[in-house]
Design a protein around this motif. Structure first.
Motif, PDB file in Angstrom:
ATOM      1  N   LEU A 127       0.796  -1.295   0.156  1.00  9.10           N
ATOM      2  CA  LEU A 127       0.045   0.049   0.078  1.00  9.10           C
ATOM      3  C   LEU A 127       0.736   1.391   0.175  1.00  9.10           C
ATOM      4  N   SER A 139      -8.727  15.789  -6.999  1.00 12.12           N
ATOM      5  CA  SER A 139      -8.136  14.457  -6.717  1.00 12.12           C
ATOM      6  C   SER A 139      -8.440  14.111  -5.505  1.00 12.12           C
ATOM      7  N   SER A 140      -8.277  12.637  -5.206  1.00 10.82           N
ATOM      8  CA  SER A 140      -8.593  12.177  -4.009  1.00 10.82           C
ATOM      9  C   SER A 140      -8.059  12.877  -2.564  1.00 10.82           C
ATOM     10  N   LEU A 185      -6.080  11.254  -0.753  1.00  5.78           N
ATOM     11  CA  LEU A 185      -6.195  10.357   0.293  1.00  5.78           C
ATOM     12  C   LEU A 185      -4.972   9.566   0.378  1.00  5.78           C
ATOM     13  N   GLY A 186      -4.074   9.481  -0.594  1.00 11.27           N
ATOM     14  CA  GLY A 186      -2.843   8.405  -0.660  1.00 11.27           C
ATOM     15  C   GLY A 186      -2.205   8.724   0.625  1.00 11.27           C
ATOM     16  N   ARG A 214      -4.235   7.355   3.709  1.00  7.48           N
ATOM     17  CA  ARG A 214      -4.256   5.954   3.808  1.00  7.48           C
ATOM     18  C   ARG A 214      -3.096   5.311   4.143  1.00  7.48           C
ATOM     19  N   HIS A 255       2.653   1.635  -3.476  1.00  3.65           N
ATOM     20  CA  HIS A 255       1.657   2.073  -4.322  1.00  3.65           C
ATOM     21  C   HIS A 255       1.446   3.546  -4.298  1.00  3.65           C
ATOM     22  N   GLU A 256       0.723   3.991  -3.205  1.00  4.37           N
ATOM     23  CA  GLU A 256       0.453   5.411  -2.911  1.00  4.37           C
ATOM     24  C   GLU A 256       1.664   6.502  -2.845  1.00  4.37           C
ATOM     25  N   ASP A 260       2.796   6.399  -6.753  1.00  5.22           N
ATOM     26  CA  ASP A 260       1.947   6.994  -7.590  1.00  5.22           C
ATOM     27  C   ASP A 260       1.900   8.410  -7.549  1.00  5.22           C
ATOM     28  N   THR A 312      -2.851   5.638   8.074  1.00  4.51           N
ATOM     29  CA  THR A 312      -3.834   5.199   8.727  1.00  4.51           C
ATOM     30  C   THR A 312      -4.046   3.814   8.533  1.00  4.51           C
TER      31      THR A 312
END
Lengths: 163, 132
Positions: free
Chosen positions: A45, A124-125, A127-128, A131, A48-49, A52, A134
């Motif tokens: 995770l 955009s989100s 949230l990366g 996330r 990736h985040e 990205d 958390t």
């Protein structure tokens, strides 16, 4: 298996098409070394985040990615995930702002829920990073210098019996 | 009843199959929902709510048991859909059942966060199936 200090340091093109294969490779890499599927998932995770995010905001054509495990004791290892890329001052400030807000939150889960609701109205989100903190329980910090932004995630993982 | 007007998504590393069964709409997602498919997936979720209302759907079952990863942009697609579903008029409201696989560790917290957004309409069913 004693890990001492092992890791991967790669420079990859700033292209979203390489994120998935990089995540899968590093997921398996950490699983093989730690024998801990939850830890491998945390890394997947985070990789990736962070990767990205770095790709979407990199002003250069490449992003450096580091994943490192280092023995902390017989049962625990410290784990680091880091990205480094050229970035605008605005993006550096935005990452710092997001991290400051997260670190200042009294309840990380409440902060996560607030950010989820706020994301509905955003382009955009956004949230990366939250996330990674958390959901993956990884502590994040960032450093901006001379047009480069590095984002570093650290955590401690328990080594599985097969490691 | 009208036919479902939601097309299947079939990409190299991601598949989403929608199916209407009476007043229940089933979605089966597999593979990896990442930057390669986020624009298609976000468009799908925008249409999903309108289709659910048009068809008078009472429940949407989302099977994520073979979805090995979802990035934040695709996650936001879910968030926008759930926000719309939970804001619908009480007579139009439908339930959402998320079927998760706890072997994919990311699903545990991500799906629980979605449930907390709208606990009155969302249920999360968890199984622990070995990842193929």
């Amino acid at each position: 298996m004693s890990l001492a200090r092992v890791g991967v340091r790669v420079t990859l093109p700033a292209a979203l098409s390489v994120v998935g294969s990089t995540r899968r490779y590093l997921d398996q890499f950490v699983l093989a070394l730690s024998a801990n599927a939850a830890a491998a998932s945390q890394v997947a995770l985070a990789v990736h985040e962070l990767f990205d995010n770095a790709i979407r905001h990199a002003t250069g054509g490449a992003v450096e990615l580091v994943v490192e495990l280092e023995d902390a004791s017989a049962s625990f290892t410290s784990l680091t995930v880091q990205t480094l890329n050229q970035a605008s001052e605005q993006d550096c400030s935005e990452v710092q702002r997001i991290l400051d807000e997260m670190h200042g939150a009294h309840d990380p889960m409440e902060h996560f829920d607030r950010e989820i609701r706020a994301s509905v109205g955003r382009k955009s989100s956004g949230l990366g990073l939250v996330r990674v903190c958390t959901e993956a329980n990884i502590n994040l910090s960032c450093h901006c210098e001379k047009g480069y932004l590095s984002v570093t995630g650290t955590t401690t993982v328990t080594l599985g019996r097969a490691a | 009843m009208s036919e479902l007007e939601l097309a299947e998504i079939q990409e190299a590393e991601f598949v989403l199959r929608p199916r209407l069964d009476g007043r229940c709409l089933h979605l089966v997602l597999s593979g990896s929902a990442d930057g390669q498919v986020e624009s298609i997936l976000i468009q799908f979720f925008r249409r999903l709510h309108a289709e659910a209302l048009r068809l008078g759907v009472r429940e949407v079952v989302v099977d994520l048991q073979r979805l090995d990863f979802m990035n934040s942009s695709c996650f936001k697609g879910f968030i926008v859909w759930i926000d719309a579903a939970s804001s619908a008029h009480v007579l139009d409201r439908y339930r959402i059942r998320l079927r998760s696989n706890t072997s994919f560790h990311w699903q545990v917290r991500s799906l629980d966060a979605l449930r907390r957004m709208a606990p009155s309409i969302i249920d999360v069913e968890s199984i622990a199936e070995a990842v193929p």
